[in-house]
Design an enzyme around this catalytic site. Structure first.
Site, mmCIF file in Angstrom:
data_model
loop_
_atom_site.group_PDB
_atom_site.id
_atom_site.type_symbol
_atom_site.label_atom_id
_atom_site.label_comp_id
_atom_site.label_asym_id
_atom_site.label_seq_id
_atom_site.Cartn_x
_atom_site.Cartn_y
_atom_site.Cartn_z
ATOM 1 N N LYS A 258 6.102 -2.055 -13.520
ATOM 2 C CA LYS A 258 5.137 -2.526 -12.517
ATOM 3 C C LYS A 258 4.151 -3.475 -13.196
ATOM 4 O O LYS A 258 3.944 -3.402 -14.417
ATOM 5 C CB LYS A 258 4.360 -1.332 -11.943
ATOM 6 C CG LYS A 258 5.165 -0.421 -11.024
ATOM 7 C CD LYS A 258 4.285 0.705 -10.488
ATOM 8 C CE LYS A 258 5.073 1.699 -9.660
ATOM 9 N NZ LYS A 258 5.592 1.166 -8.395
ATOM 10 N N ARG A 333 13.479 8.690 -5.590
ATOM 11 C CA ARG A 333 14.699 9.139 -4.904
ATOM 12 C C ARG A 333 15.671 9.794 -5.880
ATOM 13 O O ARG A 333 16.468 10.642 -5.485
ATOM 14 C CB ARG A 333 15.321 7.953 -4.157
ATOM 15 C CG ARG A 333 15.704 6.807 -5.056
ATOM 16 C CD ARG A 333 15.877 5.498 -4.291
ATOM 17 N NE ARG A 333 14.597 4.888 -3.918
ATOM 18 C CZ ARG A 333 14.487 3.758 -3.238
ATOM 19 N NH1 ARG A 333 15.541 3.106 -2.841
ATOM 20 N NH2 ARG A 333 13.287 3.276 -2.942
HETATM 21 N N1 BES Z 1 5.676 5.337 -6.350
HETATM 22 C C1 BES Z 1 6.201 4.138 -5.822
HETATM 23 C C2 BES Z 1 5.824 3.927 -4.365
HETATM 24 C C3 BES Z 1 4.367 3.670 -4.097
HETATM 25 C C4 BES Z 1 3.879 2.385 -4.056
HETATM 26 C C5 BES Z 1 3.506 4.720 -3.834
HETATM 27 C C6 BES Z 1 2.549 2.161 -3.789
HETATM 28 C C7 BES Z 1 2.164 4.488 -3.575
HETATM 29 C C8 BES Z 1 1.686 3.212 -3.547
HETATM 30 C C9 BES Z 1 7.721 4.160 -5.905
HETATM 31 O O1 BES Z 1 8.252 4.853 -6.976
HETATM 32 C C10 BES Z 1 8.177 2.744 -6.047
HETATM 33 O O2 BES Z 1 7.890 2.163 -7.033
HETATM 34 N N2 BES Z 1 8.843 2.252 -5.010
HETATM 35 C C11 BES Z 1 9.349 0.932 -5.001
HETATM 36 C C12 BES Z 1 10.789 1.002 -4.568
HETATM 37 C C13 BES Z 1 11.547 -0.253 -4.796
HETATM 38 C C14 BES Z 1 11.720 -0.502 -6.265
HETATM 39 C C15 BES Z 1 12.889 -0.117 -4.117
HETATM 40 C C16 BES Z 1 8.544 0.116 -4.003
HETATM 41 O O3 BES Z 1 8.155 0.655 -2.962
HETATM 42 O O4 BES Z 1 8.274 -1.032 -4.290
HETATM 43 MN MN MN Z 2 8.415 3.708 -8.735
#
Ligand code: BES
Ligand code: MN
Ligand code: ZN
Length: 482
Positions: A258, A333
């Site tokens: 990230k 997931r």
């Molecule tokens: N933990 C994040 C989702 C999230 C984002 C929670 C912002 C709270 C605030 C999750 O693990 C993630 O990174 N999801 C990605 C998925 C993508 C890579 C398919 C997302 O939502 O961008």
């Molecule tokens: Mn994530």
């Protein structure tokens, strides 16, 4: 917040709070000072309005407006009591009696009042530095003068304790709140409240083929674990309801890292698991259902390192499903898939409800107002939706069409964990999870990304962690019909 409210009855209160609809005759057999206060131009009885009076020789009076009688419901009650609570906070009182005479919906209102005052009392002082001044804490005891309201009030305070417990866990920084620390909290909870707790780590994860946990957690020194918390009533009837929570103690994204802004706040990626522990606290202390309830926390830190899970890796799950990892940031997931496999193999569940901060996509779709609800069973969906409306922790049903699952097909394995398209991210994640749910298993998935924290006060919840999911899941289990 220097005031904490708790349930308690003192014979001589510092103040009495009266509840008054805007469109019903004044129900207060009151001193002239109170009547006069309600004639002031500022008083119109809107929900959340407060006027004060200081009658001679009796306790100070707050009159709280509840709005129109017909429009009065749980949401209005929350709003009104939050306003009263914030006002009482400033008054620094030792004891308040609440007079709800003339109120038909007294148990509901009492409960809302207890919940709000309990939620308003949440603080986490451990890590407070010099940036905030610590003030002496005022403890205000609150009780109701009428039985229905009073019983609701006590129940509301009790459930707020469960939510506040989850808020504290979710807010604890990731250098402290590691997967192991989460398991310690669960063990402590179990010891205090008679819940059976088991923790699987290391080789045990390998023995049980809990693949997502092993791989998501492998780059961190803070090793992953599966935490199982079981509530079993004395005379247990029927199969268990399983509550499964994503417990990523920090989400860097892994090698699919990230960016600096995206990573901040990712201590909150354990909020689903914290909600499940909070709900288990509620099982033991207030809900006490007649059937078993199992909480499962899939806990790992998604970190980086030379041993980290890579994009392109293919991993094989407990049920034989193979997954091509296309994005290590779609880690939730992977660990939830373990939980789903485990629950179906080991728990013979009546239903499984998982809750997770799973996708930024659900936040984009619902704006942090509601959680996303995906379910393969209409009755489970309806019961969750009803619990959401009853508690104010609302849900909105989202689709589980086969097309979303098809979008998760891999050319080298059964599934990809991320399809690299920006479209329908929350539904695609749900489609991925659905691939681990066997025919006949009743299952719902709550995507609570964006619900775990609020940046502005809402009802009785100040800016910060919300404990979202605790009251929802507790209410769902309380009313659960197979
Ligand atoms: N933990 C994040 C989702 C999230 C984002 C929670 C912002 C709270 C605030 C999750 O693990 C993630 O990174 N999801 C990605 C998925 C993508 C890579 C398919 C997302 O939502 O961008
Ligand atoms: Mn994530
Ligand atoms: Zn995550």
């Amino acid at each position: 917040m220097p005031t904490t409210f708790s349930y308690g009855r003192m014979p001589r209160p510092d103040a009495v709070a009266f509840l008054q609809f805007s469109d019903s005759p004044v129900s207060i057999a009151a001193e002239p000072e109170v009547v006069e206060a309600m004639r002031r131009p500022e008083w119109d009885g809107e929900a959340g309005q407060v006027v004060e009076a200081f009658p001679a020789n009796s306790p100070r009076v707050f009159v709280l407006g509840l709005g129109k009688q017909e429009a009065f419901n749980n949401d209005v009650a929350h709003k009104a009591f939050a306003a009263l609570g914030r006002r009482l906070t400033k008054a620094k009182l030792a004891s308040v009696h609440i007079d709800s005479r003339g109120l038909d919906a007294a148990p509901m209102a009492g409960r809302a009042c207890g919940e709000v005052l309990g939620l308003l009392s949440w603080t986490q002082a451990e890590y407070k530095g010099t940036g905030t001044t610590a003030k002496a804490v005022v403890e205000t005891q609150v009780c109701g003068l009428q039985e229905g309201f009073d019983r609701g009030l006590e129940a509301g305070f009790a459930i707020a304790r469960s939510a506040n417990y989850a808020r504290t866990l979710a807010n604890t920084p990731p250098n402290i709140a590691t997967p192991h620390w989460m398991s310690d909290q669960a063990i402590k909870l179990g010891a205090e409240h008679g819940l059976e707790v088991t923790v699987l780590t290391g080789d045990q994860l390998a023995d049980e083929k809990l693949t997502g946990l092993i791989h998501v957690g492998r780059a961190s020194d803070n090793k992953p674990c599966l935490i199982r918390v079981a509530y079993t009533p004395q005379e247990s009837t029927g199969p268990a309801v399983v509550l499964l929570g994503k417990t990523i103690t920090f989400d860097t994204g892994g090698l699919s890292l990230k960016d600096r802004n995206g990573m901040r706040g990712m201590k909150g990626d354990k909020a689903g698991g914290c909600a499940v522990l909070g709900a288990m606290h509620a099982m033991a202390t207030v809900v006490k259902p007649s059937f078993p309830v199992v909480g499962l926390l899939v806990a790992a830190e998604n970190s980086v390192g030379s041993d980290a899970l890579r994009p392109d890796d293919v991993i094989t799950f407990r049920d034989g499903t193979t997954v091509e990892v296309t994005n290590t940031d779609a880690e939730g997931r992977l660990v939830l898939a373990d939980g789903l496999c485990w629950a179906q193999d080991k728990e013979a569940p009546a239903c499984i409800v998982n809750i997770a901060t799973l996708t930024g996509g659900i936040y984009v779709a619902l704006g942090g107002v509601r959680g996303g609800l995906f379910a393969n069973d209409d009755s489970v969906a309806r019961q969750l939706d009803t619990a959401g409306e009853a508690t104010g922790e609302r849900l909105w049903r989202m689709p589980l069409d086969k097309e979303y699952r098809d979008m998760m097909k891999s050319e080298v394995a059964d599934l990809v964990n991320s399809n690299l398209k920006p479209a329908g991210a929350a539904a695609c994640a749900a489609g991925f999870l659905a691939a681990f749910v066997k025919p006949g298993t009743r299952w719902a998935h709550i995507d609570m990304a964006g619900m775990g924290r609020t940046d502005k006060a809402r009802g009785g919840i100040d800016a910060g962690p919300t404990g979202y999911g605790v009251r929802l899941l507790a209410e769902f289990v309380k009313e659960w019909k197979s």
